[in-house]
Design an enzyme around this catalytic site. Structure first.
Site, short mmCIF file in Angstrom:
data_model
loop_
_atom_site.label_atom_id
_atom_site.label_comp_id
_atom_site.label_asym_id
_atom_site.label_seq_id
_atom_site.Cartn_x
_atom_site.Cartn_y
_atom_site.Cartn_z
N ARG A 41 0.83 -1.24 -0.10
CA ARG A 41 0.00 -0.05 0.08
C ARG A 41 0.91 1.11 0.00
NH1 ARG A 41 -1.82 3.47 4.09
NH2 ARG A 41 -4.05 4.10 3.83
N SER A 112 -12.76 -2.80 1.04
CA SER A 112 -12.96 -2.03 2.32
C SER A 112 -14.58 -1.65 2.38
CB SER A 112 -12.46 -0.77 2.33
OG SER A 112 -10.67 -0.95 2.15
N LYS A 141 -3.58 6.35 9.00
CA LYS A 141 -4.37 6.70 7.99
C LYS A 141 -5.12 8.05 8.62
CE LYS A 141 -8.33 5.30 4.91
NZ LYS A 141 -8.07 5.34 3.73
C1 LIG Z 1 -5.49 1.46 5.84
C2 LIG Z 1 -6.23 1.64 6.80
N1 LIG Z 1 -7.44 1.67 6.80
C3 LIG Z 1 -8.40 1.85 7.95
S1 LIG Z 1 -7.24 2.17 9.29
C4 LIG Z 1 -5.96 2.12 8.43
C5 LIG Z 1 -4.46 2.09 8.68
C6 LIG Z 1 -4.06 0.92 9.50
O1 LIG Z 1 -2.74 1.29 10.17
P1 LIG Z 1 -2.25 0.79 11.35
O2 LIG Z 1 -2.28 -0.64 11.54
O3 LIG Z 1 -0.93 1.36 11.64
O4 LIG Z 1 -3.20 1.45 12.57
C1 LIG Z 2 -8.37 0.06 3.90
C2 LIG Z 2 -8.09 -1.18 3.89
C3 LIG Z 2 -8.89 -2.12 4.87
N1 LIG Z 2 -8.61 -3.24 4.79
C4 LIG Z 2 -7.46 -3.80 4.27
C5 LIG Z 2 -7.42 -5.35 4.30
N2 LIG Z 2 -6.69 -2.97 3.53
C6 LIG Z 2 -6.73 -1.87 3.31
N3 LIG Z 2 -6.11 -1.17 2.71
#
Ligand SMILES: Cc1ncsc1CCOP(=O)(O)O
Ligand SMILES: C=C1C=NC(C)=NC1=N
Length: 214
Positions: A41, A112, A141
């Site tokens: 990502r 998602s 995020k």
């Molecule tokens: C991509 C994404 N989507 C919802 S929260 C998130 C970030 C998750 O990152 P972390 O595991 O560091 O909280």
């Molecule tokens: C936003 C997200 C939610 N869930 C997963 C598995 N990946 C992502 N990038």
């Protein structure tokens, strides 16, 4: 690539901006610790783009192939098709899972979701799994919706939706168990793995937390 729900158990997600050291070293340590799936990502400040992003993806894909774990690309369907990734993960703003499926001939499609309607649409569109969150507060995020907890996971299972589910957002060794207890098949994690002092050990402990809750 066919997917079974056990492959979602410890689902590492990372891009170069999320890693202290090289992303290759971080991913290899996570693989050594036992992650079950990886998602590239590449987002945010300093994210790679174009050929640099593609070359980085190919290097990480090779590490996953060597370890026989699925290599998933976030959002960038064109790149996934170009390098033959094992699947893609898309958000609500991307094209529907049904049209993505056609492009990645048999690859894994993850979506998602934040509501039951979005979950039911993803299922109808043929998604292989859904990711939902943020389960807990996260700093990784910045544009997430409000902290959701495990409510949607519980509701989906209460309504007998059996699609594989992975929780995401602020998940650590200390709070992973409730996500599985709520009915998720696994946890998706960025910073609790990528910023760990000992990446391999962090994954070992996450795997134990997940297994103890199944
Ligand atoms: C991509 C994404 N989507 C919802 S929260 C998130 C970030 C998750 O990152 P972390 O595991 O560091 O909280
Ligand atoms: C936003 C997200 C939610 N869930 C997963 C598995 N990946 C992502 N990038």
């Amino acid at each position: 690539m066919l997917m079974n729900r056990e492959q979602l158990a410890v689902y590492f997600i990372a891009g170069t901006p999320n890693c202290k050291q090289s992303i290759e070293e971080t991913l290899q340590a996570a693989i050594d610790g036992g992650i079950t799936m990886f998602q590239f990502r590449e987002k945010g400040k300093d994210a790679l783009a174009g050929s640099a992003k593609k070359e980085q993806a190919v290097r990480l894909q090779a590490l996953c192939r060597e370890a026989n774990i699925p290599f998933i690309i976030n959002d960038d369907i064109e790149l996934a098709v170009e390098i033959g990734a094992d699947g893609v993960h898309i958000g609500q703003e991307d094209e529907a899972a049904s049209s993505v499926r056609g492009k990645i001939n048999g690859g894994i499609v993850g979506v998602s979701v934040h509501t039951m309607d979005e979950a039911k649409k993803a299922i109808a569109d043929g998604a292989d799994y859904v990711g939902t969150g943020p389960i807990y507060q996260t700093g990784t995020k910045t544009d997430t919706g409000p902290v959701a907890g495990t409510a949607l996971i519980k509701t989906m299972r209460a309504q007998n939706l059996t699609i594989p589910i992975v929780g995401i957002g602020g998940i650590t060794i200390d709070n992973a168990a409730p996500v599985i207890a709520a009915g998720a098949d696994g946890v998706s994690i960025i910073s609790a793995i990528s910023y760990a002092d000992d990446v391999k050990q962090a994954v070992v402990e996450l795997q134990a937390a997940v297994e103890s809750s199944n």
